[in-house]
Motif scaffolding. Structure first.
Motif, PDB file in Angstrom:
ATOM      1  N   ASP A 151       0.826  -1.205   0.000  1.00  0.00           N
ATOM      2  CA  ASP A 151       0.000   0.000   0.000  1.00  0.00           C
ATOM      3  C   ASP A 151       0.863   1.260   0.000  1.00  0.00           C
ATOM      4  O   ASP A 151       0.642   2.184  -0.772  1.00  0.00           O
ATOM      5  CB  ASP A 151      -0.777   0.039   1.328  1.00  0.00           C
ATOM      6  CG  ASP A 151      -2.253  -0.173   1.125  1.00  0.00           C
ATOM      7  OD1 ASP A 151      -2.684  -0.303  -0.025  1.00  0.00           O
ATOM      8  OD2 ASP A 151      -2.958  -0.217   2.148  1.00  0.00           O
ATOM      9  N   GLU A 157       1.170   3.603  -3.326  1.00  0.00           N
ATOM     10  CA  GLU A 157       0.620   4.955  -3.183  1.00  0.00           C
ATOM     11  C   GLU A 157       1.689   6.024  -3.479  1.00  0.00           C
ATOM     12  O   GLU A 157       1.438   6.980  -4.211  1.00  0.00           O
ATOM     13  CB  GLU A 157       0.066   5.066  -1.742  1.00  0.00           C
ATOM     14  CG  GLU A 157      -0.041   6.438  -1.139  1.00  0.00           C
ATOM     15  CD  GLU A 157      -1.146   7.267  -1.766  1.00  0.00           C
ATOM     16  OE1 GLU A 157      -2.020   6.648  -2.406  1.00  0.00           O
ATOM     17  OE2 GLU A 157      -1.103   8.497  -1.638  1.00  0.00           O
ATOM     18  N   ALA A 161       2.635   6.007  -7.261  1.00  0.00           N
ATOM     19  CA  ALA A 161       1.513   6.511  -8.077  1.00  0.00           C
ATOM     20  C   ALA A 161       1.326   8.014  -7.854  1.00  0.00           C
ATOM     21  O   ALA A 161       1.047   8.761  -8.791  1.00  0.00           O
ATOM     22  CB  ALA A 161       0.232   5.754  -7.744  1.00  0.00           C
ATOM     23  N   ARG A 162       1.493   8.457  -6.618  1.00  0.00           N
ATOM     24  CA  ARG A 162       1.308   9.899  -6.318  1.00  0.00           C
ATOM     25  C   ARG A 162       2.348  10.722  -7.063  1.00  0.00           C
ATOM     26  O   ARG A 162       2.067  11.794  -7.592  1.00  0.00           O
ATOM     27  CB  ARG A 162       1.423  10.122  -4.806  1.00  0.00           C
ATOM     28  CG  ARG A 162       1.193  11.558  -4.409  1.00  0.00           C
ATOM     29  CD  ARG A 162       0.781  11.765  -2.962  1.00  0.00           C
ATOM     30  NE  ARG A 162       1.111  10.699  -2.055  1.00  0.00           N
ATOM     31  CZ  ARG A 162       2.112  10.736  -1.178  1.00  0.00           C
ATOM     32  NH1 ARG A 162       2.916  11.779  -1.135  1.00  0.00           N
ATOM     33  NH2 ARG A 162       2.327   9.740  -0.343  1.00  0.00           N
ATOM     34  N   GLU A 178       0.155  -2.795  -7.696  1.00  0.00           N
ATOM     35  CA  GLU A 178      -0.222  -1.764  -6.713  1.00  0.00           C
ATOM     36  C   GLU A 178      -0.267  -0.376  -7.356  1.00  0.00           C
ATOM     37  O   GLU A 178      -1.171   0.411  -7.088  1.00  0.00           O
ATOM     38  CB  GLU A 178       0.774  -1.743  -5.541  1.00  0.00           C
ATOM     39  CG  GLU A 178       0.772  -2.976  -4.671  1.00  0.00           C
ATOM     40  CD  GLU A 178      -0.521  -3.149  -3.875  1.00  0.00           C
ATOM     41  OE1 GLU A 178      -1.315  -2.198  -3.774  1.00  0.00           O
ATOM     42  OE2 GLU A 178      -0.730  -4.263  -3.356  1.00  0.00           O
ATOM     43  N   ARG A 200      -3.248  -0.088  -9.865  1.00  0.00           N
ATOM     44  CA  ARG A 200      -4.515   0.051  -9.126  1.00  0.00           C
ATOM     45  C   ARG A 200      -4.743   1.513  -8.745  1.00  0.00           C
ATOM     46  O   ARG A 200      -5.806   2.067  -8.937  1.00  0.00           O
ATOM     47  CB  ARG A 200      -4.440  -0.800  -7.858  1.00  0.00           C
ATOM     48  CG  ARG A 200      -5.756  -0.950  -7.092  1.00  0.00           C
ATOM     49  CD  ARG A 200      -5.542  -1.389  -5.659  1.00  0.00           C
ATOM     50  NE  ARG A 200      -4.639  -2.521  -5.490  1.00  0.00           N
ATOM     51  CZ  ARG A 200      -4.963  -3.794  -5.684  1.00  0.00           C
ATOM     52  NH1 ARG A 200      -6.178  -4.105  -6.063  1.00  0.00           N
ATOM     53  NH2 ARG A 200      -4.079  -4.751  -5.491  1.00  0.00           N
ATOM     54  N   ARG A 201      -3.678   2.154  -8.241  1.00  0.00           N
ATOM     55  CA  ARG A 201      -3.832   3.534  -7.778  1.00  0.00           C
ATOM     56  C   ARG A 201      -3.907   4.545  -8.910  1.00  0.00           C
ATOM     57  O   ARG A 201      -4.402   5.645  -8.727  1.00  0.00           O
ATOM     58  CB  ARG A 201      -2.711   3.890  -6.809  1.00  0.00           C
ATOM     59  CG  ARG A 201      -3.032   3.300  -5.466  1.00  0.00           C
ATOM     60  CD  ARG A 201      -1.864   3.260  -4.539  1.00  0.00           C
ATOM     61  NE  ARG A 201      -2.246   2.523  -3.355  1.00  0.00           N
ATOM     62  CZ  ARG A 201      -2.280   1.197  -3.279  1.00  0.00           C
ATOM     63  NH1 ARG A 201      -1.929   0.451  -4.309  1.00  0.00           N
ATOM     64  NH2 ARG A 201      -2.678   0.593  -2.180  1.00  0.00           N
TER      65      ARG A 201
END
Ligand SMILES: Nc1ncnc2[nH]cnc12
Length: 222
Positions: free
Chosen positions: A45, A49, A52-53, A76, A79-80
């Motif tokens: 996670d 995150e 992706a951010r 992961e 997905r984000r």
């Protein structure tokens, strides 16, 4: 000489501390081992995150990850980014990959030379697209260089490469200008084993960040 007692390296990843076991590679060298598949769901996670951010604003069309340990990261991050499809570059020459595009790789954690394979059926997912390449660790840079070559051979633009850790600095020479594409969530040194103790290799760490540490490592704190 063997490491005398178990040692751990405290790595900062996306602003959080993680304790990585130090594993000996040979008489003189050791690494702080990051086994993504043993780090749990929360770790996935955090790294998904953070990557992706960082890369979301660059609007990647698709994420490419290298087998094996880049697979959970590709999932992961995809997905984000709200992407259903992703492309995995494989290592083992499976039956259905007889006709795959191939690039050679040499890694520090695997004794034998390896290859990275792109299933030709995935080329349509990449052609003309903006690609984010992800992986767990960039060390020699050989695997990342092969991944970038395959993605470009498929007709895509590589907009960046997101990794959990950079390890040492030899990847800079291996990647050349493409080293600028790398953004990592943290950094670990390579280790010399001296008198049974693993010691960060000073030759690779001193003055190793000419342009400053990567942006993502500096800004990923949650
Ligand atoms: N420190 C490390 N942990 C896991 N995989 C690696 N591959 C190269 N370096 C590594």
């Amino acid at each position: 000489m063997l490491i005398a007692k178990p040692e751990f390296y405290q790595a900062e990843i996306a602003g959080e501390a993680f304790s990585l076991p130090i594993i000996q590679l040979d008489d003189r060298r050791a690494i702080a081992l990051l086994m993504v598949i043993d780090m749990g769901v929360r770790f996935g996670d955090i790294v998904g995150e953070a990557i992706a951010r960082h890369f979301g604003p660059f609007k990647p069309d698709i994420v490419v990850g290298s087998a094996t340990l880049g697979i959970p990261i590709a999932i992961e991050v995809s997905r984000r980014l709200g992407k259903d499809q992703y492309v995995i570059l494989q290592k083992s020459p499976k039956f259905h990959l007889a006709d795959a595009m191939v690039e050679d790789v040499r890694s520090i954690t695997t004794a034998t030379p390896q290859r990275l394979l792109l299933d030709r059926r995935s080329i349509t997912l990449l052609q003309g697209k903006r690609v984010l390449v992800v992986d767990d660790v960039v060390a020699t840079g050989s695997s990342m260089a092969a991944a970038i070559r395959l993605v470009r051979r498929a007709g895509a633009e590589v907009l960046g490469a997101g990794v959990i850790l950079t390890e040492g600095h030899s990847w800079r020479d291996a990647l050349g200008k493409d080293a600028e594409l790398i953004e990592s969530l943290g950094h670990i040194p390579q280790f010399d084993v001296v008198d049974g103790v693993a010691t960060p290799d000073p030759a690779t760490e001193s003055g190793a960040w000419p342009g400053g540490a990567p942006r993502l490592a500096r800004t990923a704190s949650r």
